[in-house]
Design an enzyme around this catalytic site. Structure first.
Site, mmCIF file in Angstrom:
data_model
loop_
_atom_site.group_PDB
_atom_site.id
_atom_site.type_symbol
_atom_site.label_atom_id
_atom_site.label_comp_id
_atom_site.label_asym_id
_atom_site.label_seq_id
_atom_site.Cartn_x
_atom_site.Cartn_y
_atom_site.Cartn_z
ATOM 1 N N GLU A 118 0.831 -1.202 0.000
ATOM 2 C CA GLU A 118 0.000 0.000 0.000
ATOM 3 C C GLU A 118 0.864 1.251 0.000
ATOM 4 O OE1 GLU A 118 -2.509 -3.322 0.730
ATOM 5 O OE2 GLU A 118 -0.599 -2.801 1.633
ATOM 6 N N ASP A 132 2.049 13.168 -14.810
ATOM 7 C CA ASP A 132 0.888 13.525 -15.628
ATOM 8 C C ASP A 132 0.612 15.023 -15.608
ATOM 9 O OD1 ASP A 132 -1.546 12.974 -17.204
ATOM 10 O OD2 ASP A 132 -2.591 13.533 -15.349
#
Length: 161
Positions: A118, A132
């Protein structure tokens, strides 16, 4: 003499299998993972007060939200991970002396299995989000390193080198 190490996600026949954690006891488990992103001077010149503002919004703040969402979805992405109810998922994003963006994800819970995946997923998704959001300025971005820094709880603790 140390016991022989084996891959944990294989059954006796060598087939992929989720680890059976039913006999394990619950302990407080924490993992810290880190990703380093090299954005380059063209992008870093837009860093003001510890943040890069773009038309898409604040880069680091968005990366924290995306990283948290990624950490919560780890078992949907990594086939043999147990679905976990994270109790905490926190991020630190800083620029180091080499002008690299250092993302740390700290994940924790009380449970029968660790939270390394995680934390690693959270740090990775945050790094991908930074890529991005900054690629309109330049594609000369490198996600240089993602690694486990430390883990506690369970049968053994780990602190990276």
């Amino acid at each position: 003499m140390e016991p022989e190490k084996t891959f944990s996600h294989l059954d006796a026949a060598g087939n992929p299998a989720m680890v059976d954690v039913s006999a394990k006891s619950e302990t407080k488990r924490t993992a810290v993972a880190q990703s380093i992103v090299v954005l380059g001077d063209e992008i870093m010149q837009h860093l003001t007060n510890g943040e890069i503002q773009t038309k898409k919004g604040p880069v680091f703040q968005t990366a924290i939200i995306a990283g948290t969402m990624g950490a919560k979805k780890t078992s949907d992405l990594i086939p043999l991970c147990h679905p976990l109810g994270l109790e905490s998922c926190k991020f630190q994003i800083q620029v180091n002396e080499a002008n690299e963006v250092v993302i740390q994800c700290i994940a924790s819970l009380t449970g029968k299995t660790g939270v390394e995946m995680e934390a690693l997923t959270g740090a990775s998704v945050a790094a991908l989000t930074i890529y991005d959001m900054c690629k309109a300025f330049s594609h000369d971005i490198v996600i240089k390193e993602t690694r486990l820094i430390s883990k506690t709880g369970g049968k053994s603790d780990y602190t990276g080198k």
